[in-house]
Write a protein that holds these residues in place. Structure first.
Motif, PDB file in Angstrom:
ATOM      1  N   ALA A 169      69.246  80.287  60.783  1.00 20.83           N
ATOM      2  CA  ALA A 169      67.863  79.831  60.881  1.00 20.83           C
ATOM      3  C   ALA A 169      67.652  78.967  62.116  1.00 20.83           C
ATOM      4  O   ALA A 169      66.648  79.103  62.834  1.00 20.83           O
ATOM      5  N   VAL A 170      68.598  78.065  62.367  1.00 21.03           N
ATOM      6  CA  VAL A 170      68.489  77.204  63.551  1.00 21.03           C
ATOM      7  C   VAL A 170      68.677  78.016  64.829  1.00 21.03           C
ATOM      8  O   VAL A 170      67.910  77.873  65.790  1.00 21.03           O
ATOM      9  N   ALA A 171      69.679  78.887  64.838  1.00 22.94           N
ATOM     10  CA  ALA A 171      69.996  79.649  66.051  1.00 22.94           C
ATOM     11  C   ALA A 171      68.840  80.548  66.469  1.00 22.94           C
ATOM     12  O   ALA A 171      68.535  80.659  67.667  1.00 22.94           O
ATOM     13  N   ILE A 172      68.185  81.185  65.510  1.00 24.25           N
ATOM     14  CA  ILE A 172      67.149  82.158  65.841  1.00 24.25           C
ATOM     15  C   ILE A 172      65.885  81.480  66.384  1.00 24.25           C
ATOM     16  O   ILE A 172      65.027  82.117  66.993  1.00 24.25           O
ATOM     17  N   ILE A 173      65.780  80.164  66.172  1.00 25.70           N
ATOM     18  CA  ILE A 173      64.635  79.405  66.694  1.00 25.70           C
ATOM     19  C   ILE A 173      65.041  78.588  67.918  1.00 25.70           C
ATOM     20  O   ILE A 173      64.386  78.636  68.963  1.00 25.70           O
ATOM     21  N   TYR A 174      66.139  77.866  67.795  1.00 21.25           N
ATOM     22  CA  TYR A 174      66.539  76.900  68.821  1.00 21.25           C
ATOM     23  C   TYR A 174      67.017  77.572  70.109  1.00 21.25           C
ATOM     24  O   TYR A 174      66.597  77.197  71.216  1.00 21.25           O
ATOM     25  N   ILE A 175      67.882  78.583  69.981  1.00 23.03           N
ATOM     26  CA  ILE A 175      68.449  79.207  71.178  1.00 23.03           C
ATOM     27  C   ILE A 175      67.382  79.932  72.004  1.00 23.03           C
ATOM     28  O   ILE A 175      67.332  79.761  73.236  1.00 23.03           O
ATOM     29  N   PRO A 176      66.483  80.742  71.402  1.00 21.15           N
ATOM     30  CA  PRO A 176      65.420  81.356  72.219  1.00 21.15           C
ATOM     31  C   PRO A 176      64.531  80.324  72.922  1.00 21.15           C
ATOM     32  O   PRO A 176      64.073  80.569  74.054  1.00 21.15           O
ATOM     33  N   MET A 177      64.303  79.180  72.288  1.00 22.82           N
ATOM     34  CA  MET A 177      63.513  78.137  72.950  1.00 22.82           C
ATOM     35  C   MET A 177      64.203  77.665  74.221  1.00 22.82           C
ATOM     36  O   MET A 177      63.555  77.417  75.244  1.00 22.82           O
ATOM     37  N   LYS A 178      65.523  77.559  74.194  1.00 21.53           N
ATOM     38  CA  LYS A 178      66.268  77.104  75.367  1.00 21.53           C
ATOM     39  C   LYS A 178      66.390  78.188  76.433  1.00 21.53           C
ATOM     40  O   LYS A 178      66.585  77.880  77.612  1.00 21.53           O
ATOM     41  N   LEU A 179      66.254  79.453  76.009  1.00 19.62           N
ATOM     42  CA  LEU A 179      66.447  80.566  76.948  1.00 19.62           C
ATOM     43  C   LEU A 179      65.135  81.148  77.461  1.00 19.62           C
ATOM     44  O   LEU A 179      65.149  82.125  78.208  1.00 19.62           O
ATOM     45  N   GLY A 180      64.003  80.585  77.057  1.00 22.79           N
ATOM     46  CA  GLY A 180      62.721  81.057  77.576  1.00 22.79           C
ATOM     47  C   GLY A 180      62.032  82.064  76.698  1.00 22.79           C
ATOM     48  O   GLY A 180      61.073  82.725  77.154  1.00 22.79           O
ATOM     49  N   GLY A 181      62.476  82.227  75.477  1.00 21.65           N
ATOM     50  CA  GLY A 181      61.804  83.143  74.546  1.00 21.65           C
ATOM     51  C   GLY A 181      62.473  84.510  74.496  1.00 21.65           C
ATOM     52  O   GLY A 181      63.326  84.852  75.323  1.00 21.65           O
ATOM     53  N   PHE A 182      62.049  85.304  73.504  1.00 20.88           N
ATOM     54  CA  PHE A 182      62.676  86.612  73.300  1.00 20.88           C
ATOM     55  C   PHE A 182      62.353  87.594  74.415  1.00 20.88           C
ATOM     56  O   PHE A 182      63.161  88.475  74.719  1.00 20.88           O
ATOM     57  N   ASP A 183      61.193  87.470  75.045  1.00 20.20           N
ATOM     58  CA  ASP A 183      60.883  88.355  76.172  1.00 20.20           C
ATOM     59  C   ASP A 183      61.937  88.207  77.266  1.00 20.20           C
ATOM     60  O   ASP A 183      62.431  89.201  77.826  1.00 20.20           O
ATOM     61  N   GLU A 184      62.260  86.969  77.578  1.00 20.04           N
ATOM     62  CA  GLU A 184      63.251  86.709  78.612  1.00 20.04           C
ATOM     63  C   GLU A 184      64.641  87.179  78.181  1.00 20.04           C
ATOM     64  O   GLU A 184      65.405  87.733  78.978  1.00 20.04           O
ATOM     65  N   ILE A 185      64.961  86.979  76.887  1.00 19.56           N
ATOM     66  CA  ILE A 185      66.268  87.400  76.369  1.00 19.56           C
ATOM     67  C   ILE A 185      66.440  88.897  76.488  1.00 19.56           C
ATOM     68  O   ILE A 185      67.466  89.395  76.997  1.00 19.56           O
ATOM     69  N   PHE A 186      65.437  89.662  76.038  1.00 21.44           N
ATOM     70  CA  PHE A 186      65.551  91.123  76.085  1.00 21.44           C
ATOM     71  C   PHE A 186      65.519  91.645  77.522  1.00 21.44           C
ATOM     72  O   PHE A 186      66.178  92.636  77.842  1.00 21.44           O
ATOM     73  N   ALA A 187      64.770  90.967  78.392  1.00 19.51           N
ATOM     74  CA  ALA A 187      64.730  91.390  79.796  1.00 19.51           C
ATOM     75  C   ALA A 187      66.104  91.237  80.442  1.00 19.51           C
ATOM     76  O   ALA A 187      66.593  92.145  81.138  1.00 19.51           O
ATOM     77  N   LYS A 188      66.741  90.102  80.211  1.00 20.32           N
ATOM     78  CA  LYS A 188      68.071  89.876  80.783  1.00 20.32           C
ATOM     79  C   LYS A 188      69.112  90.810  80.167  1.00 20.32           C
ATOM     80  O   LYS A 188      70.003  91.308  80.863  1.00 20.32           O
ATOM     81  N   ALA A 189      68.977  91.064  78.859  1.00 22.73           N
ATOM     82  CA  ALA A 189      69.920  91.971  78.213  1.00 22.73           C
ATOM     83  C   ALA A 189      69.759  93.388  78.747  1.00 22.73           C
ATOM     84  O   ALA A 189      70.748  94.080  79.030  1.00 22.73           O
ATOM     85  N   GLY A 190      68.499  93.831  78.911  1.00 18.37           N
ATOM     86  CA  GLY A 190      68.263  95.169  79.455  1.00 18.37           C
ATOM     87  C   GLY A 190      68.808  95.327  80.857  1.00 18.37           C
ATOM     88  O   GLY A 190      69.390  96.358  81.207  1.00 18.37           O
ATOM     89  N   GLU A 191      68.658  94.287  81.661  1.00 13.06           N
ATOM     90  CA  GLU A 191      69.192  94.315  83.024  1.00 13.06           C
ATOM     91  C   GLU A 191      70.714  94.391  83.012  1.00 13.06           C
ATOM     92  O   GLU A 191      71.319  95.145  83.783  1.00 13.06           O
ATOM     93  N   ALA A 192      71.340  93.629  82.119  1.00 10.32           N
ATOM     94  CA  ALA A 192      72.803  93.627  82.028  1.00 10.32           C
ATOM     95  C   ALA A 192      73.326  94.983  81.553  1.00 10.32           C
ATOM     96  O   ALA A 192      74.331  95.486  82.067  1.00 10.32           O
TER      97      ALA A 192
END
Length: 543
Positions: free
Chosen positions: A210-233
């Motif tokens: 519960a904490v990870a799914i909220i806290y970590i995306p906040m530190k990484l710029g949100g899920f849009d940014e997470i999926f963009a970086k993952a897609g690039e990788a």
């Protein structure tokens, strides 16, 4: 990666580890009956657990440290292909709703402790029962080993034990201590220990997710940014293969592999001895039915857990061993104290299933090898003593497996174990609904599935080794699919064909000791062997 030992995280980890150790030893007194020297008591908790205890026990049994570490690690390594674990845990619950209540009823009616007990009673065949028992033990051993690998991954990230070049004894000492604690309280308390510890384990895991799914995306710029970086990788090509590293969505060529792996894994999950042990520990048929309706809550958790693999990529986590990706993500992103909580969740998530697995494997040996073939007149007290000793030997074997082999070999053997345990499906599930299958045909089908699955897995390279892959060409179709799925298809084909032949020549059947009414019996029905402890009324986990 932080240098040295993370003292704060280690302190929190040790606190929770000591707490569950105390709980594990105290569990011996929890809801204990006057007759503690029986497999029903030590190995099945007196068959007395209610809805919530069973739910936590099954959850602790199925969602292990390996799940916590390996599912998001697969996403981290390959992308969408690693999500197969989510649909297979969705498929499995309607499936088990159809057969687990029947297995519970007939097992309680006749006092069956293992699946091999049922197979022997249903088909009157000690040979088929032995095959199921050996398969269960073989499939369980590497699974226990992987729980120890999960603990070791957490310890490595916390800086405990040193690096790969450290003296082997110093490096493995923390794992040896964890093993010793696990062995001691399992021997003392039996199934009651993991049943109680599962409450702590699942609570910690839900909090961490519960904490990870909220806290970590906040530190990484949100899920849009997470999926963009993952897609690039994932779009970057692997220098060794010339192919992209992975994909955010599975391509058309992966659909057969994805689908057969998910379906085959769903069919196999409740063939494992530890799944059945947790099931038979419940006190009524209705408890099983309720659990099949609320266990999907864990699938929701698993879906969120899988997203951590994308987060690890976006956070720039780089590890040589993919199994360290999520512990390292926690180390990098969380405050030290909460990283310790997360590491404790993984560590305790290894202790619970490892305890249940060792008990289940020991029960198989005691009831279906020792008693059936070596000591037919063994008393209940002797059975319990042997099962306790074998549970220790099973854990020692798993420890040797972990210390003596490369960790990727342990993972590959666990995947092979899934292929093996799937071959018991026709005898177990088929036997719950029909006795048409002939015992010799079932044994032959099992042998064909085991031989084909083992040979094909050995002949197929995995991502890290020359052998023991889990997907290969499906004969006659030309698609890549799960080896276990092809093996079970051959198993069923051989079983059906030989059954027709053996029925035609009137080959002798074994004696079926069950009746149609046995499969619908419930607690309290005449003749049902349920020995509830005196403390059941008003105890935790009731209806």
């Amino acid at each position: 990666m932080k240098d040295g030992v993370n003292g704060v995280a280690l302190g929190v980890f040790i606190f929770f580890f000591l707490a569950v150790t105390v709980v594990g030893f105290l569990a011996a007194r929890w809801r204990a009956s006057e007759n503690a020297d029986s497999l029903d008591e030590w190995g099945l908790g007196g068959r007395s657990f209610g809805t919530w205890i069973t739910w936590f026990l099954l959850g602790g049994d199925l969602y292990t440290a390996y799940t916590f570490v390996a599912v998001p690690a697969a996403i981290y390594a390959t992308g969408a292909a690693g999500f197969f674990a989510v649909p297979y845990t969705i498929l499995v619950y309607p499936l088990i709703f159809t057969f687990l209540p029947r297995l519970w009823s007939v097992s309680h009616k006749h006092g069956y402790v293992t699946t091999s007990d049922f197979v022997r009673g249903r088909f009157g065949s000690k040979g088929l029962s032995l095959a199921v028992a050996i398969t269960g033990i073989l499939a369980t051993m590497p699974y226990i080993a992987l729980q120890l690998v999960g603990i070791q991954a957490v310890l490595d990230v916390m800086g405990v034990g040193g690096g790969e070049n450290t003296n082997w004894f110093i490096k493995d000492l923390p794992l040896l201590i964890a093993f010793g604690v696990l062995a001691a309280y399992t021997y003392s308390s039996g199934l009651r220990a993991p049943a109680l510890i599962a409450f702590v384990k699942d609570t910690l895991i839900y909090i961490v997710i519960a904490v990870a799914i909220i806290y970590i995306p906040m530190k990484l710029g949100g899920f849009d940014e997470i999926f963009a970086k993952a897609g690039e990788a994932f779009s970057q090509k692997n220098p060794a293969t010339g192919q992209p590293r992975g994909a955010l969505a599975s391509g058309e060529k992966q659909q057969w592999a994805y689908g057969t792996l998910a379906l085959g894994s769903a069919l196999a999950l409740f063939m494992y001895p530890h799944s059945i042990t947790a099931t038979l520990s419940s006190r009524s048929r209705e408890v099983i039915r309720r659990n099949t309706t609320i266990l999907p809550l864990y699938s929701l958790m698993l879906g969120l857990l899988a997203l951590l693999g994308f987060m690890a990529i976006a956070a720039g986590v780089t590890v040589e061993n993919g199994q360290l990706a999520i512990p390292q993500l926690f180390e990098d992103m969380f405050p030290d104290w909460f990283a310790g909580v997360a590491f404790a969740a993984i560590g305790i998530g290894a202790l619970v299933p490892a305890a249940i697995m060792s008990i289940a494997a020991a029960n198989l040996f005691t009831r279906n090898i020792y008693k059936d073939f070596l000591r037919p007149n063994a008393t209940p007290e002797e059975e319990t003593k042997i099962s306790k000793l074998v549970s220790l030997l099973v854990k020692v074997g798993a420890l040797i497996f972990v210390l003596g082999m490369d960790k990727t070999v342990a993972i590959n053997f666990q995947l092979l174990g899934g292929v093996w345990i799937l071959q018991t499906f026709p005898a177990l599930v088929g036997g719950l609904f029909t006795r048409w299958f002939h015992r010799w045909a079932l044994l032959a089908g099992w042998a064909v599935g085991m031989i084909y699955g083992t040979w094909k897995a050995y002949d197929t390279p995995s991502a890290t080794q020359k052998h023991f892959g889990n997907t290969a060409d499906i004969p006659g179709i030309g698609e890549i699919g799960y080896i276990g799925f092809t093996a079970i298809a051959l198993n069923v084909l051989v079983t059906v064909v030989l059954t027709v032949v053996l029925r035609a020549v009137k080959a002798p059947d074994g004696i079926d000791e069950t009746t149609a009414a046995d499969y619908k019996a419930d607690a309290g029905d005449p003749g049902v062997q349920v020995d509830l402890p005196p403390a059941t009324a008003g105890s935790p986990g009731g209806h």
